[in-house]
Design an enzyme around this catalytic site. Sequence first.
Site, PDB file in Angstrom:
ATOM      1  CG  HIS A   1     -12.847 -14.035   0.619  1.00 34.28           C
ATOM      2  ND1 HIS A   1     -13.513 -12.651   1.315  1.00 34.28           N
ATOM      3  CD2 HIS A   1     -14.023 -15.128  -0.052  1.00 34.28           C
ATOM      4  CE1 HIS A   1     -14.441 -13.069   1.231  1.00 34.28           C
ATOM      5  NE2 HIS A   1     -15.123 -14.074   0.027  1.00 34.28           N
TER       6      HIS A   1
ATOM      7  CG  ASP B   1     -16.113 -19.666  -5.043  1.00 33.47           C
ATOM      8  OD1 ASP B   1     -17.282 -20.434  -4.951  1.00 33.47           O
ATOM      9  OD2 ASP B   1     -15.449 -18.401  -4.704  1.00 33.47           O
TER      10      ASP B   1
END
Length: 458
Positions: A335, A394
């Site tokens: 991330h 995700d």
Amino acid sequence: MNFKEADLIIKHSHKISSLADLSARNNNISAEMYEKYDVKRGLRDSNGKGVLCGLTEISDVISWKTEDGKRIPVKGELIYRGYDVKDLVRNTIGENRFGFEETVYLLLFGKLPTKNELIEFNDILSDFRVLPKNFVRDVIMKQPSKDTMNMLARCVLNLYSYDPDPDNVSLPNVLRQCISLIAQLPMIAAYSYRAYRYASTDGESLIIHKPLPEYSTAQNVLHVLRKDSAFTDLEAKVLDVALTLHADHGGGNASTFTTHLATSTGTDTYSSTAASLGSLKGPKHGGANVKVMQMLENIKDNVRTSSRSAVYDYVKKIIDKKAFDKTGLVYGIGHAVYTVSDPRAEILKIYAGKLAEAKGRTDEFELYNNVAEAASKIMREKKDLHKPLNPNVDFYSGFVYSMLNLPTALYTPLFAIARIAGWSAHRMEELTCGGKIIRPSYACVQENREYVPIDKRK
């Protein structure tokens, strides 16, 4: 696309391609130039830390702590108005309630609602879920699109025409508009998907269920999308958790920064929301979970056994640009902000496991975990990283949506359905606390040139 448009594309395709090459040749700023001018590309410092360009009380994304002047990576935390999102999810689930509406209230108004305040707020949302008269027929049905995010943006802009006071940016009026959009976006997404399926698929019936006032947002999404309107409590609760986790993510993510930017110009709520939808639509932002699903399907097609060693070998091929889309990317891993872990992924992983068990898909859930483990190990070794590299939200959200039998075309719209809560809160904050138009600086590095008469140009 009609025949005239298709003919024009064919007629001019070669010339347009040549002009695109010309444009590329004349838009060529080197990486060295960015270093020379100390440009914070992507509004980020060279160490990856975002450039501070605003203040917010709405949410915080924690990934580092400072000790003795040094930045120390820590387990990620997502804080809504001072409350850890893990506590919000744990307590609403523990009390057997839906939490998304409570989260919306918290983000908008800065406090957790009392029981009566939440009942009253849910009543307001319920009333606003009903779209304007003939909106489905006149807007959604007349020009359906295969891209539901495109439809969301178009429909939001169309709602401007149905608003008796669209340009009024007083707080009561903007709040009314925001609550209306929060309530209506799930219905617009579901109806837009159904309309496209009806228009593009022979024999598929057009089913338009009206939202039920006693249902939560998550329940209404499943109710409206499913032909029989049937769903289990676990399905609705897991979707509710997913919506809660996606409701906001600080002021610096692309779509929320777009909200601040557009709002600072004094534009109307519908234009601001449409701009944020356009930002979220990008595959580098809201569309990442679709890439995760495509990647996992590719792995399932090419790995005969889900053993750790077999998965490891194939993931290594992906990272070495020899498999899948050959970009070398393992989607859903790592991330831009979180360093040690993404708290949203940790929570969603738990509920993905519960749903997988209920759906008989535990083998697939194990495959996801093996892919994450392999990708983390290989990428850390390849990049010589000394910190964990874990899945982001995700990685599991697409899997959750697939277990809920939600179509891939709605994965990013579901993100929008949740994130509009945060956009609305940030719009209210910008109107209240901002004041100045957001106007960053760009240095022009093009040299001045003498005008050349048209007959002498080469």
